[in-house]
Enzyme design. Structure first.
Site, short mmCIF file in Angstrom:
data_model
loop_
_atom_site.label_atom_id
_atom_site.label_comp_id
_atom_site.label_asym_id
_atom_site.label_seq_id
_atom_site.Cartn_x
_atom_site.Cartn_y
_atom_site.Cartn_z
N HIS A 12 34.86 41.40 38.29
CA HIS A 12 34.19 42.48 37.56
C HIS A 12 33.89 42.11 36.10
O HIS A 12 33.08 42.76 35.45
CB HIS A 12 34.99 43.79 37.64
CG HIS A 12 36.22 43.83 36.81
ND1 HIS A 12 37.49 43.64 37.35
CD2 HIS A 12 36.42 44.05 35.49
CE1 HIS A 12 38.39 43.76 36.39
NE2 HIS A 12 37.76 44.01 35.26
N ASP A 32 38.47 40.61 43.82
CA ASP A 32 38.16 40.72 42.39
C ASP A 32 38.53 39.47 41.61
O ASP A 32 39.13 39.53 40.54
CB ASP A 32 38.84 41.95 41.77
CG ASP A 32 38.26 42.28 40.38
OD1 ASP A 32 37.10 41.91 40.13
OD2 ASP A 32 38.99 42.87 39.56
N SER A 47 41.23 42.16 31.10
CA SER A 47 40.89 41.79 32.48
C SER A 47 40.56 40.31 32.57
O SER A 47 39.79 39.77 31.78
CB SER A 47 39.68 42.60 32.96
OG SER A 47 40.03 43.95 33.13
#
Length: 461
Positions: free
Chosen positions: A116, A147, A221
């Site tokens: 992402h 992911d 992230s």
């Protein structure tokens, strides 16, 4: 009267004595141990100094195409269209920028991050710690279901991170989250492992998270979760938060899953999961009595011609182990099977009518199965809504879901976005892909009624 009161008091004392609890107390002479003398400082800087240079900052740029109407679904309302008549066709192309983190996994420039973080990027820029040069990265491969993504920069002699066996991570281990939250620069936060094997969170399709209370904020992230020995145990992925800030519930993808996926992405550019061919559910406490008080993955359905069907597995069987690994839930079986390569032969132990049986199953590919359930239309990939979609997006309605949409396509320009739910085309309500195919059989322009984040709007496509 006095004798009666004394007798009553004695009786009550006996009752209370009967119901009393004997508490367990710590020794009164416990001594405090101090981590250091006053002229010493307790620090992990020696452990973290080396790993800091394995963490990179990632920034991306992507061009968003569309017009005023497609930028906001409210402009599909006739009132707004009339009010802003003439303005909706003005091009609204714009450049979107975002930040994230990554971890160097090889000396020659391979970097792992979250999918992402780089999804849809036209340009990926990497900044190394202590290096003012900007490196343009190339996307090597990505795994949307887990992911994770691999990118590469042209550089040599980089400081690759050291991996730790995530199966050996324990609740209570001290950990550090490294990344670039909010774009403020290199940041390290400390916490502990709050849980392992977390699934059912609804973040991605394949979940086996390490949970931590180390602060993970936007921009973290793709960064690293490191143990107190300086080894990578996970890739920071997501948080649970109502405000968007850290509340002490963060999730990292375990290092063993990272190495498996990253190796395949580097070697072939894709990661293909194995497929068993069963629908499964968890076992309740009442249900476990039918399986000798065992828990596992209960088979609720077996697909025709699937590996499970060919091996003789049936509805009602309870899978309790795969290749010797104990299975205690449906999600654990899903993650275990998904970690194997297609054509792998696995040994499955299961319970049927309270008797244990064992069977060898030759797995096949999941990608070939899921591809059969998708349909492409004017730049978007559509699929029927699954139970996972309903959980992740909090859905209770029927329709088909937009899995992907090309940003340069007619569908994107009209306002369609990923995870939109198409409820109706003209006067035809949509529940399945077959419904959609029938409703769009002709090439004429049609009204599409779309659900997105609690609202319904219409477009012409």
């Amino acid at each position: 009267m006095k004798r009666l009161l004394i007798l009553l008091t004695l009786t009550l004392s006996l009752v209370y004595a009967k119901d009393s609890v004997e508490f367990k107390y710590a020794p009164k002479d416990l001594q405090r141990s101090f981590p250091s003398e006053q002229n010493q400082i307790l620090s992990y800087s020696n452990i973290l100094e080396n790993v800091r240079t394995s963490i990179v900052n990632i920034s991306i740029k992507k061009e968003i195409k569309g017009n005023l109407y497609s930028a906001n679904p409210f402009f599909n309302d006739p009132f707004f269209r009339e009010f802003f008549k003439g303005y909706g066709d003005i091009p609204q192309d714009r450049i979107q920028k975002s930040l994230g983190s990554g971890v160097i996994v090889s000396k020659d420039g391979y970097i792992v991050t979250n999918n992402h973080v780089i999804d849809g990027a036209d340009e990926i820029i990497v900044n190394l710690a202590g290096d003012k040069k900007e490196y343009e990265a190339k996307l090597i491969g990505k795994d949307e279901k887990g992911d994770l993504a691999i990118i590469k920069i042209e550089a040599k002699n980089l400081n690759a991170v050291t991996f730790y066996d995530s199966d050996k991570v324990k609740v209570g281990d001290i950990v550090f989250a490294l990344g670039n939250p909010f774009g403020v620069g290199e940041t390290i936060t400390q916490g502990i492992v709050s849980a392992t094997g977390r699934s059912g969170v609804g973040i991605v399709e394949y979940e086996d998270f390490i949970q931590t209370d180390a602060s993970i904020n936007p921009g973290n992230s793709g960064g690293a979760l490191i143990n107190s020995a300086g080894h990578l145990i996970g890739i920071n992925s997501a948080i649970i938060s109502k405000s968007g800030g850290n509340v002490g519930i963060g999730f990292a993808i375990p290092s063993n899953m990272v190495t498996s996926i990253a190796t395949s992405l580097i070697e072939s550019g894709k990661y293909t999961r194995a497929y068993l061919g069963v629908t499964i559910s968890d076992v309740s406490e009442d249900m476990s009595s039918f399986y000798n008080e065992n828990y596992g993955a209960l088979i609720t359905g077996v697909e025709e011609n699937s590996p499970a069907a060919k091996a003789g597995l049936k509805r009602g069987d309870l899978i309790i182990s795969v290749n010797g690994k104990k299975i205690e839930s449906a999600s654990e079986l899903k993650n275990t099977i998904g970690s194997y390569a297609p054509k792998r032969v696995v040994n499955i132990k299961f319970l049927r009518e309270k008797k244990i049986d064992v069977v060898n199953v030759t797995l096949t590919t999941l990608d070939s199965k899921t591809a059969m359930g998708e349909f492409e239309y004017k730049g978007m990939k559509l699929a029927e809504i699954t139970s996972i979609d309903k959980q992740q997006l909090n859905l209770t309605l029927e329709g088909v879901i937009v899995k992907e949409v090309d940003q340069k396509s007619e569908a994107f320009g009209s306002g369609v976005r990923k995870n939109d739910i198409i409820l109706q085309v003209e006067n035809s309500e949509i529940s399945t892909l077959d419904d959609f195919k029938r409703a769009t059989a002709t090439d004429s322009k049609k009204r599409f009624f779309i659900y997105r984040k609690g609202g319904i709007f219409a477009i012409v496509l």
